[in-house]
Design a protein around this motif. Structure first.
Motif, PDB file in Angstrom:
ATOM      1  N   UNK A 219       0.852  -1.016   0.109  1.00  0.00           N
ATOM      2  CA  UNK A 219       0.123  -0.154  -0.088  1.00  0.00           C
ATOM      3  C   UNK A 219       0.849   1.254   0.085  1.00  0.00           C
ATOM      4  N   UNK A 220       0.212   2.434  -0.270  1.00  0.00           N
ATOM      5  CA  UNK A 220       0.929   3.776  -0.408  1.00  0.00           C
ATOM      6  C   UNK A 220       0.854   4.234   1.254  1.00  0.00           C
ATOM      7  N   UNK A 221       1.714   5.258   1.240  1.00  0.00           N
ATOM      8  CA  UNK A 221       1.717   6.137   2.453  1.00  0.00           C
ATOM      9  C   UNK A 221       0.238   6.482   2.896  1.00  0.00           C
ATOM     10  N   UNK A 222      -0.329   7.065   1.787  1.00  0.00           N
ATOM     11  CA  UNK A 222      -1.819   7.688   2.006  1.00  0.00           C
ATOM     12  C   UNK A 222      -2.848   6.365   2.157  1.00  0.00           C
ATOM     13  N   UNK A 223      -2.550   5.209   1.912  1.00  0.00           N
ATOM     14  CA  UNK A 223      -3.399   4.254   2.209  1.00  0.00           C
ATOM     15  C   UNK A 223      -3.159   3.992   3.683  1.00  0.00           C
ATOM     16  N   UNK A 224      -1.780   3.848   4.224  1.00  0.00           N
ATOM     17  CA  UNK A 224      -1.611   3.467   5.597  1.00  0.00           C
ATOM     18  C   UNK A 224      -2.241   4.495   6.508  1.00  0.00           C
ATOM     19  N   UNK A 225      -2.168   5.730   5.935  1.00  0.00           N
ATOM     20  CA  UNK A 225      -2.553   6.944   7.101  1.00  0.00           C
ATOM     21  C   UNK A 225      -4.124   7.017   7.163  1.00  0.00           C
ATOM     22  N   UNK A 226      -4.757   6.579   6.077  1.00  0.00           N
ATOM     23  CA  UNK A 226      -6.206   6.548   5.746  1.00  0.00           C
ATOM     24  C   UNK A 226      -6.688   5.267   6.721  1.00  0.00           C
ATOM     25  N   UNK A 227      -5.893   4.270   6.541  1.00  0.00           N
ATOM     26  CA  UNK A 227      -6.454   3.184   7.303  1.00  0.00           C
ATOM     27  C   UNK A 227      -6.349   3.448   8.883  1.00  0.00           C
ATOM     28  N   UNK A 228      -5.313   4.117   9.290  1.00  0.00           N
ATOM     29  CA  UNK A 228      -5.434   4.718  10.740  1.00  0.00           C
ATOM     30  C   UNK A 228      -6.359   5.551  11.043  1.00  0.00           C
ATOM     31  N   UNK A 229      -6.829   6.409  10.242  1.00  0.00           N
ATOM     32  CA  UNK A 229      -7.714   7.382  10.557  1.00  0.00           C
ATOM     33  C   UNK A 229      -8.993   6.776  10.898  1.00  0.00           C
ATOM     34  N   UNK A 230      -9.314   5.474  10.182  1.00  0.00           N
ATOM     35  CA  UNK A 230     -10.573   4.672  10.264  1.00  0.00           C
ATOM     36  C   UNK A 230     -10.712   3.573  11.299  1.00  0.00           C
ATOM     37  N   UNK A 231      -9.286   3.670  11.937  1.00  0.00           N
ATOM     38  CA  UNK A 231      -9.238   2.435  12.863  1.00  0.00           C
ATOM     39  C   UNK A 231      -9.409   2.805  14.347  1.00  0.00           C
ATOM     40  N   UNK A 232     -10.835   2.754  14.714  1.00  0.00           N
ATOM     41  CA  UNK A 232     -11.034   3.240  16.000  1.00  0.00           C
ATOM     42  C   UNK A 232     -10.222   2.552  17.234  1.00  0.00           C
ATOM     43  N   UNK A 233      -9.836   1.153  17.213  1.00  0.00           N
ATOM     44  CA  UNK A 233      -9.065   0.388  18.050  1.00  0.00           C
ATOM     45  C   UNK A 233      -7.922   0.982  18.109  1.00  0.00           C
ATOM     46  N   UNK A 234      -7.155   1.380  16.958  1.00  0.00           N
ATOM     47  CA  UNK A 234      -5.688   2.106  17.107  1.00  0.00           C
ATOM     48  C   UNK A 234      -5.859   3.457  17.695  1.00  0.00           C
ATOM     49  N   UNK A 235      -6.955   4.152  17.535  1.00  0.00           N
ATOM     50  CA  UNK A 235      -6.975   5.490  18.020  1.00  0.00           C
ATOM     51  C   UNK A 235      -6.980   5.433  19.602  1.00  0.00           C
ATOM     52  N   UNK A 236      -7.983   4.360  19.841  1.00  0.00           N
ATOM     53  CA  UNK A 236      -8.015   4.117  21.539  1.00  0.00           C
ATOM     54  C   UNK A 236      -6.557   3.716  22.088  1.00  0.00           C
ATOM     55  N   UNK A 237      -6.065   2.629  21.249  1.00  0.00           N
ATOM     56  CA  UNK A 237      -4.637   2.284  21.968  1.00  0.00           C
ATOM     57  C   UNK A 237      -3.543   3.626  22.063  1.00  0.00           C
ATOM     58  N   UNK A 238      -3.789   4.183  21.044  1.00  0.00           N
ATOM     59  CA  UNK A 238      -2.869   5.511  21.196  1.00  0.00           C
ATOM     60  C   UNK A 238      -3.071   6.267  22.295  1.00  0.00           C
ATOM     61  N   UNK A 239      -4.299   6.615  22.454  1.00  0.00           N
ATOM     62  CA  UNK A 239      -4.652   7.443  23.429  1.00  0.00           C
ATOM     63  C   UNK A 239      -4.411   6.649  24.918  1.00  0.00           C
ATOM     64  N   UNK A 240      -4.950   5.606  25.125  1.00  0.00           N
ATOM     65  CA  UNK A 240      -4.535   4.754  26.336  1.00  0.00           C
ATOM     66  C   UNK A 240      -2.756   4.980  26.465  1.00  0.00           C
ATOM     67  N   UNK A 241      -2.165   4.628  25.631  1.00  0.00           N
ATOM     68  CA  UNK A 241      -0.506   4.639  25.802  1.00  0.00           C
ATOM     69  C   UNK A 241      -0.348   5.949  26.078  1.00  0.00           C
ATOM     70  N   UNK A 242      -0.744   6.894  25.710  1.00  0.00           N
ATOM     71  CA  UNK A 242      -0.230   8.166  26.252  1.00  0.00           C
ATOM     72  C   UNK A 242      -0.442   8.413  27.495  1.00  0.00           C
TER      73      UNK A 242
END
Length: 494
Positions: A219-242
């Motif tokens: 995938x492209x960098x754009x694909x990877x970043x778009x996947x992250x933005x739509x990935x709620x478990x990732x966003x939650x894990x980011x916040x929890x880790x902080x």
């Protein structure tokens, strides 16, 4: 390669775990002693130290980590994507660790510039080492049960490193520096740099990447970043880790001040005498003198000894908690066990606000209980991040392991920078003066408030966020089974 056995040998698990032991000899030193080193050893004003820690941490989180994550996912060598980074960064990591804790003869702005430059380079190399290292756990095996086991091995190694730093570092600094803290830090970090380099090499030579994305998953960098933005478990894990690393930096950095300036030195000495610690140390010192190691005797300072014992007991019970982690996660799922254990551990942190300076036994017992329940959560944080990488592959049919794991390192750096800066900032706000025989009541109250109420708030918010994390036990099993079937099909087709 995707069709190979997903079972990991004990040798591979131990070899992988040694990489985290090596990294944590430095990371735990940063969390626990960086603010103390800057204010009390390198003699940088507390407010200036807070700025250095915060700015470098933000650079690590928002510049170094995303770049390394994107580059690591696009690394292709005969050794794999992530293992080479462990090899390439082994020597620079050791060298920069030594430089960051050195005290050259500088004054004024030159001293601040040196601290900023060496800490920035250390954080850059740390990210280049630890992000691919963390992502490596997501490609060693596709089995979630094996990942739970791998995480347990890994975090026993982390606890060993934490034990060495929180229990033995200050005594080692005094012993190896013959009372000179600046020389002691330099000599101690030299030892850590050598050990760490050797352990990183062992990690490289004993591990093997088994999960390899198929050509269709590129995938492209754009694909990877778009996947992250739509990935709620990732966003939650980011916040929890902080939130978790804000807590770790706050309590890790402030406990040394809590023992030095809040708890009664007389009562600390009495406690050590009552439980037999002093007799044990006297016997240890006699043995060291008997074999000619007269310079390696344990320091007689009561706060230093009590602080070491406090950390030792907490870490021992964290290791006990880690021992329960896999069995509980296999039965109830990572999410529910993580949230429940984190909540209970927080209650024992809140207790610290109510303890008097003489309540040494209660302080120690509360920390033991906190350590046990927090220990249960430690392997699960990283194992859940590997699950989030699987979730992304399952949902988007593309795998981007390193950029997923950048959540952990990005969150770690944000938390470390915010928490570390808060330690120095709180001290400055409440009027702390380095090496003063006694601190003002305001400064002491700031220290007491930080190790209890302020440390508890990030944990409580993290517990609430885990209620929104959707990868529960049934979903874990469904994702594992479906991805396993896809990989077998891809392997047969190739």
């Amino acid at each position: 390669m995707n069709g190979t056995s997903q079972t990991l040998s004990i040798t591979e698990k131990v070899g992988y775990a040694l990489g985290d032991l090596a990294a944590n000899l430095i990371f735990q030193t940063l969390v626990t002693f960086l603010a103390f080193f800057y204010t009390d050893v390198f003699q940088i004003p507390a407010a200036t130290a807070a700025t250095v820690i915060f700015v470098v941490g933000i650079l690590g989180a928002f510049v170094f980590t995303p770049i390394i994550g994107l580059v690591a996912d696009r690394t292709h060598t005969r050794w794999g994507k992530f293992r080479p980074w462990v090899l390439w960064t082994a020597l620079p990591f050791g060298a920069l660790s030594l430089l960051a804790f050195s005290t050259p003869s500088l004054t004024g702005q030159a001293k601040v510039t040196y601290a900023f430059a060496t800490y920035s380079l250390l954080v850059l190399v740390y990210v280049a080492n630890n992000l691919p290292y963390a992502a490596l756990s997501g490609v060693l095996t596709g089995s979630m049960a094996e990942r739970n086991s791998l995480s347990s091995y890994r975090f026993v190694a982390v606890m060993v490193a934490q034990f060495i730093i929180q229990v033995l570092l200050l005594p080692l600094v005094l012993i190896l520096g013959n009372g000179d803290k600046a020389l002691g830090f330099h000599n101690t970090m030299t030892v850590f740099a050598i050990i760490g380099t050797v352990f990183f090499l062992i990690t490289f030579f004993t591990t093997k990447e088994r999960i390899v994305p198929t050509h269709e998953q590129k995938s492209s960098v754009r694909d990877d970043l778009a996947d992250l933005a739509r990935n709620r478990p990732w966003l939650i894990m980011l916040s929890v880790t902080v939130l978790l690393f804000i807590n770790l930096a706050l309590k890790g950095g402030m406990y040394i001040y809590y023992f030095k300036y809040y708890l009664s030195e007389t009562q600390l000495a009495t406690f050590l005498q009552t439980i037999g610690f002093n007799r044990f140390i006297a016997g240890l010192n006699r043995i060291l003198v008997g074999i000619g190691l007269t310079n390696f005797q344990w320091p007689k300072d009561a706060p230093t000894s009590a602080f070491s014992l406090f950390n030792a007991l907490g870490i021992i019970f964290m290791i006990v908690g880690i021992g329960f982690s896999k069995r509980l996660a296999d039965r109830f799922g990572k999410r529910d066990v993580f949230a429940g254990a984190l909540f209970v551990s927080t209650l024992f942190l809140l207790d610290f606000y109510f303890f008097s300076p003489n309540a040494i036994g209660f302080v120690v017992m509360s920390y033991i209980c906190h350590g046990f329940f927090y220990g249960i959560t430690i392997p699960l944080l990283w194992a859940m991040t590997a699950d989030v990488a699987d979730y992304s592959e399952w949902k988007n049919r593309r795998r981007a392991t390193a950029i997923i794991f950048s959540a952990m390192l990005c969150g770690l750096k944000i938390g470390l920078s915010v928490g570390g800066a808060l330690v120095a900032g709180i001290l400055a706000y409440y009027g702390y003066h380095a090496d003063a025989a006694a601190q003002s009541p305001d400064a002491v109250n700031g220290i007491r408030l930080t190790v209890s109420v302020l440390c508890s708030l990030p944990f409580l918010v993290a517990v609430v966020l885990m209620c929104l994390y959707e990868i529960n036990k049934p979903m874990e099993l469904h994702i594992e089974q479906e991805l396993g079937a896809r990989r077998l099909e891809a392997s047969a087709a190739s």
